[in-house]
Design a protein around this motif. Structure first.
Motif, PDB file in Angstrom:
ATOM      1  N   GLU A  28       0.848  -1.231  -0.100  1.00 47.22           N
ATOM      2  CA  GLU A  28      -0.027  -0.053   0.135  1.00 47.22           C
ATOM      3  C   GLU A  28       0.878   1.147  -0.127  1.00 47.22           C
ATOM      4  O   GLU A  28       0.650   2.016  -0.715  1.00 47.22           O
ATOM      5  CB  GLU A  28      -0.830  -0.047   1.251  1.00 47.22           C
ATOM      6  CG  GLU A  28      -1.933   0.888   1.097  1.00 47.22           C
ATOM      7  CD  GLU A  28      -2.997   0.994   2.333  1.00 47.22           C
ATOM      8  OE1 GLU A  28      -2.576   0.014   3.254  1.00 47.22           O
ATOM      9  OE2 GLU A  28      -4.041   1.676   2.202  1.00 47.22           O
ATOM     10  N   ILE A  29       1.828   1.174   0.818  1.00 51.22           N
ATOM     11  CA  ILE A  29       2.597   2.532   0.848  1.00 51.22           C
ATOM     12  C   ILE A  29       3.364   2.866  -0.536  1.00 51.22           C
ATOM     13  O   ILE A  29       3.326   4.113  -0.713  1.00 51.22           O
ATOM     14  CB  ILE A  29       3.989   2.398   1.906  1.00 51.22           C
ATOM     15  CG1 ILE A  29       4.748   3.621   2.423  1.00 51.22           C
ATOM     16  CG2 ILE A  29       4.797   1.101   1.794  1.00 51.22           C
ATOM     17  CD1 ILE A  29       5.527   3.860   3.404  1.00 51.22           C
ATOM     18  N   SER A  30       3.796   1.694  -1.098  1.00 48.68           N
ATOM     19  CA  SER A  30       4.197   2.169  -2.380  1.00 48.68           C
ATOM     20  C   SER A  30       3.171   2.723  -3.529  1.00 48.68           C
ATOM     21  O   SER A  30       3.529   3.575  -4.134  1.00 48.68           O
ATOM     22  CB  SER A  30       5.038   0.954  -3.228  1.00 48.68           C
ATOM     23  OG  SER A  30       5.291   1.215  -4.478  1.00 48.68           O
ATOM     24  N   GLU A  31       1.944   2.091  -3.468  1.00 44.59           N
ATOM     25  CA  GLU A  31       0.988   2.579  -4.343  1.00 44.59           C
ATOM     26  C   GLU A  31       0.638   4.119  -4.044  1.00 44.59           C
ATOM     27  O   GLU A  31       0.491   4.930  -4.678  1.00 44.59           O
ATOM     28  CB  GLU A  31      -0.407   1.724  -3.915  1.00 44.59           C
ATOM     29  CG  GLU A  31      -1.685   1.977  -4.721  1.00 44.59           C
ATOM     30  CD  GLU A  31      -2.535   3.026  -4.106  1.00 44.59           C
ATOM     31  OE1 GLU A  31      -2.637   4.110  -4.994  1.00 44.59           O
ATOM     32  OE2 GLU A  31      -2.799   2.931  -2.908  1.00 44.59           O
ATOM     33  N   GLN A  32       0.591   4.428  -2.594  1.00 44.92           N
ATOM     34  CA  GLN A  32       0.408   6.021  -2.199  1.00 44.92           C
ATOM     35  C   GLN A  32       1.460   6.674  -2.590  1.00 44.92           C
ATOM     36  O   GLN A  32       1.368   7.722  -3.173  1.00 44.92           O
ATOM     37  CB  GLN A  32       0.414   6.024  -0.735  1.00 44.92           C
ATOM     38  CG  GLN A  32      -1.102   5.245  -0.280  1.00 44.92           C
ATOM     39  CD  GLN A  32      -1.368   5.016   1.543  1.00 44.92           C
ATOM     40  OE1 GLN A  32      -0.230   5.068   1.949  1.00 44.92           O
ATOM     41  NE2 GLN A  32      -2.300   4.832   1.717  1.00 44.92           N
TER      42      GLN A  32
ATOM     43  N   GLU B 183      -5.098   1.289  -9.724  1.00 43.37           N
ATOM     44  CA  GLU B 183      -5.749   0.379 -10.516  1.00 43.37           C
ATOM     45  C   GLU B 183      -4.812  -0.959 -10.570  1.00 43.37           C
ATOM     46  O   GLU B 183      -5.545  -1.955 -10.338  1.00 43.37           O
ATOM     47  CB  GLU B 183      -5.877   0.502 -11.998  1.00 43.37           C
ATOM     48  CG  GLU B 183      -7.199   1.531 -12.137  1.00 43.37           C
ATOM     49  CD  GLU B 183      -7.538   2.304 -13.437  1.00 43.37           C
ATOM     50  OE1 GLU B 183      -6.743   1.901 -14.483  1.00 43.37           O
ATOM     51  OE2 GLU B 183      -8.440   3.243 -13.427  1.00 43.37           O
ATOM     52  N   VAL B 184      -3.661  -0.756 -10.783  1.00 40.61           N
ATOM     53  CA  VAL B 184      -2.733  -1.929 -10.686  1.00 40.61           C
ATOM     54  C   VAL B 184      -2.512  -2.584  -9.318  1.00 40.61           C
ATOM     55  O   VAL B 184      -2.511  -3.644  -8.989  1.00 40.61           O
ATOM     56  CB  VAL B 184      -1.277  -1.452 -11.482  1.00 40.61           C
ATOM     57  CG1 VAL B 184      -0.410  -1.110 -10.293  1.00 40.61           C
ATOM     58  CG2 VAL B 184      -0.751  -2.482 -12.118  1.00 40.61           C
ATOM     59  N   TYR B 185      -2.735  -1.681  -8.487  1.00 40.12           N
ATOM     60  CA  TYR B 185      -2.583  -2.225  -6.833  1.00 40.12           C
ATOM     61  C   TYR B 185      -3.724  -3.447  -6.814  1.00 40.12           C
ATOM     62  O   TYR B 185      -3.528  -4.616  -6.153  1.00 40.12           O
ATOM     63  CB  TYR B 185      -2.715  -1.197  -6.044  1.00 40.12           C
ATOM     64  CG  TYR B 185      -2.661  -1.440  -4.293  1.00 40.12           C
ATOM     65  CD1 TYR B 185      -1.361  -2.229  -4.084  1.00 40.12           C
ATOM     66  CD2 TYR B 185      -3.705  -1.407  -3.633  1.00 40.12           C
ATOM     67  CE1 TYR B 185      -1.162  -2.189  -2.686  1.00 40.12           C
ATOM     68  CE2 TYR B 185      -3.732  -1.758  -2.296  1.00 40.12           C
ATOM     69  CZ  TYR B 185      -2.533  -2.287  -1.807  1.00 40.12           C
ATOM     70  OH  TYR B 185      -2.251  -2.595  -0.581  1.00 40.12           O
TER      71      TYR B 185
ATOM     72  N   ASN C 118       4.749  -9.128   5.427  1.00 41.58           N
ATOM     73  CA  ASN C 118       3.306  -9.565   5.406  1.00 41.58           C
ATOM     74  C   ASN C 118       2.409  -8.568   5.188  1.00 41.58           C
ATOM     75  O   ASN C 118       1.180  -8.642   5.055  1.00 41.58           O
ATOM     76  CB  ASN C 118       3.003 -10.035   7.187  1.00 41.58           C
ATOM     77  CG  ASN C 118       3.108  -8.983   8.112  1.00 41.58           C
ATOM     78  OD1 ASN C 118       3.018  -7.786   7.584  1.00 41.58           O
ATOM     79  ND2 ASN C 118       3.031  -9.193   9.342  1.00 41.58           N
ATOM     80  N   LYS C 119       3.072  -7.471   4.834  1.00 41.42           N
ATOM     81  CA  LYS C 119       2.176  -6.269   4.184  1.00 41.42           C
ATOM     82  C   LYS C 119       1.934  -6.329   2.769  1.00 41.42           C
ATOM     83  O   LYS C 119       1.218  -5.553   2.064  1.00 41.42           O
ATOM     84  CB  LYS C 119       2.598  -4.946   4.661  1.00 41.42           C
ATOM     85  CG  LYS C 119       2.891  -4.714   6.027  1.00 41.42           C
ATOM     86  CD  LYS C 119       2.966  -3.165   6.610  1.00 41.42           C
ATOM     87  CE  LYS C 119       2.728  -2.993   7.885  1.00 41.42           C
ATOM     88  NZ  LYS C 119       4.120  -2.327   8.292  1.00 41.42           N
ATOM     89  N   MET C 120       2.699  -7.328   2.204  1.00 43.03           N
ATOM     90  CA  MET C 120       2.618  -7.517   0.489  1.00 43.03           C
ATOM     91  C   MET C 120       1.182  -8.021   0.172  1.00 43.03           C
ATOM     92  O   MET C 120       0.958  -8.889   0.874  1.00 43.03           O
ATOM     93  CB  MET C 120       3.719  -8.439   0.339  1.00 43.03           C
ATOM     94  CG  MET C 120       4.110  -8.199  -1.306  1.00 43.03           C
ATOM     95  SD  MET C 120       5.229  -9.721  -1.980  1.00 43.03           S
ATOM     96  CE  MET C 120       6.583  -9.974  -0.727  1.00 43.03           C
ATOM     97  N   VAL C 121       0.626  -7.390  -0.831  1.00 43.65           N
ATOM     98  CA  VAL C 121      -0.738  -7.663  -1.153  1.00 43.65           C
ATOM     99  C   VAL C 121      -0.755  -9.218  -2.134  1.00 43.65           C
ATOM    100  O   VAL C 121      -1.657  -9.609  -2.527  1.00 43.65           O
ATOM    101  CB  VAL C 121      -1.570  -6.592  -1.811  1.00 43.65           C
ATOM    102  CG1 VAL C 121      -2.091  -5.697  -0.548  1.00 43.65           C
ATOM    103  CG2 VAL C 121      -0.930  -6.003  -2.995  1.00 43.65           C
ATOM    104  N   ARG C 122       0.665  -9.555  -2.786  1.00 45.54           N
ATOM    105  CA  ARG C 122       0.846 -10.622  -3.843  1.00 45.54           C
ATOM    106  C   ARG C 122       1.711 -11.607  -3.028  1.00 45.54           C
ATOM    107  O   ARG C 122       2.584 -11.118  -2.351  1.00 45.54           O
ATOM    108  CB  ARG C 122       1.319 -10.018  -4.957  1.00 45.54           C
ATOM    109  CG  ARG C 122       0.947  -8.615  -5.568  1.00 45.54           C
ATOM    110  CD  ARG C 122      -0.247  -9.112  -6.657  1.00 45.54           C
ATOM    111  NE  ARG C 122      -0.444  -7.796  -7.134  1.00 45.54           N
ATOM    112  CZ  ARG C 122      -1.611  -7.773  -8.319  1.00 45.54           C
ATOM    113  NH1 ARG C 122      -2.442  -8.846  -8.304  1.00 45.54           N
ATOM    114  NH2 ARG C 122      -1.931  -6.560  -8.554  1.00 45.54           N
ATOM    115  N   SER C 123       1.297 -12.819  -3.253  1.00 44.36           N
ATOM    116  CA  SER C 123       2.415 -13.729  -2.908  1.00 44.36           C
ATOM    117  C   SER C 123       3.587 -14.174  -3.927  1.00 44.36           C
ATOM    118  O   SER C 123       3.207 -13.765  -5.170  1.00 44.36           O
ATOM    119  CB  SER C 123       1.649 -15.347  -2.765  1.00 44.36           C
ATOM    120  OG  SER C 123       1.245 -15.795  -4.153  1.00 44.36           O
TER     121      SER C 123
END
Ligand code: DO4
Ligand code: MG
Length: 287
Positions: free
Chosen positions: A89-93, A107-109, A225-230
């Motif tokens: 999330e922090i990278s997206e922001q 959108e890509v997030y 653990n904050k990563m939204v993809r595996s």
């Protein structure tokens, strides 16, 4: 097990570290000078590299502490390095704030298809304690500390640390400039080792500090653990419809972003640590 490359001999030297001891694999078998060669041998004998290495060291003498002092070098000379983006999330922001076109990052997030981009060739990649680059035509530069997935023939064999050096001013000006913001001389660092025994790559503490003239300019930590993809999802996207090379590294995105007022300068010292892997240290030069 952790695999380190030493550069104190012309052909290189490969060291394996078990829980308690280190062994010189090159002294045991002079052909084993690199992780790639170890992977080749293990692959031919249909074993994991750890099984192959354990057999090799079974009757060998461990190294003394003094033997292990030589400088550690790039542990995995990958044919290509790719990187995932906007996986935290922090990278997206941060991209939303820096860009005049913020919607594409949101959108890509959320999208099924992750962002995966080409990051570096061997010629643009440096190892531990070498110089990473900031572009002389960029005004805003940051390191991006990332968990790196090491792939042999498209399958995960272990993990490392990567630094996805980035120009935020060039990417922020226009997202179509992403390749120039990301791919240039000394744009990527990998190290200090290949770690093959990570129980859960989505539960690792990661930290980064940046020092300038002895002063700490940035220090923070986070968890994967904050990563939204595996990792499996990112690897699946990388290998899909893509004949990948023998040895590759896939970086998994950044979760540590310095304040917008911060930009790197030549001689800054960057230290990135990931639990169970170690610390990747580099200094900065202008390129
Ligand atoms: O979308 C641009 C790059 C993102 C990135 O490198 C990251 O999130 O780590
Ligand atoms: Mg990145």
């Amino acid at each position: 097990m952790r695999y380190y490359q030493l550069a104190d001999r012309p052909d290189g030297r490969l060291i394996v570290e078990t829980d308690s001891q280190s062994y010189d694999l090159t002294a045991i078998d002079p052909w084993l000078t690199s992780v790639r060669r170890l992977l080749n041998k293990a692959h031919t004998s249909e074993q994991s590299i750890d099984a192959y290495a354990r057999q090799a060291i079974a009757s060998a003498e461990p190294l003394s502490d003094a033997d292990q002092q030589p400088e550690r070098a790039l542990p995995v000379r990958a044919d290509e390095i790719w990187a995932a983006g906007v996986t935290y999330e922090i990278s997206e922001q941060a991209r939303e704030e820096e860009s005049d076109m913020p919607d594409m990052y949101v959108e890509v997030y959320d999208a099924d298809r992750p962002e995966i981009f080409f990051k570096a060739t061997p010629s643009r990649t440096v190892g531990p304690n070498e110089a990473v680059g900031i572009r002389a035509d960029s005004k805003w530069d940051v390191p991006e500390p990332e968990l790196g997935i090491v792939l042999y023939e498209g399958s995960i064999v272990g993990y490392t640390i990567g630094n996805d050096m980035s120009s935020r001013s060039i990417e922020g000006e226009n997202p179509l400039y992403l390749p120039q913001a990301k791919v240039y001389d000394r744009c990527c660092s990998i190290g200090p080792c290949l770690q093959t025994e990570i129980d859960d790559p989505r539960d690792l503490t990661m930290s980064m500090s940046i020092h300038r003239d002895g002063d700490c300019m940035y220090e923070d930590s986070t968890s994967t653990n904050k990563m939204v993809r595996s990792p499996d999802e990112l690897v699946a996207a990388y290998v899909a419809h893509n004949a990948v090379p023998e040895l590759a590294v896939l970086l998994t995105g950044t979760s540590l972003v310095p304040d917008d007022t911060f930009t790197l300068q030549p001689d800054d010292q960057i230290d990135i640590s990931i639990e169970d892997i170690g610390t990747l240290s580099n200094f900065v030069v202008s390129v």
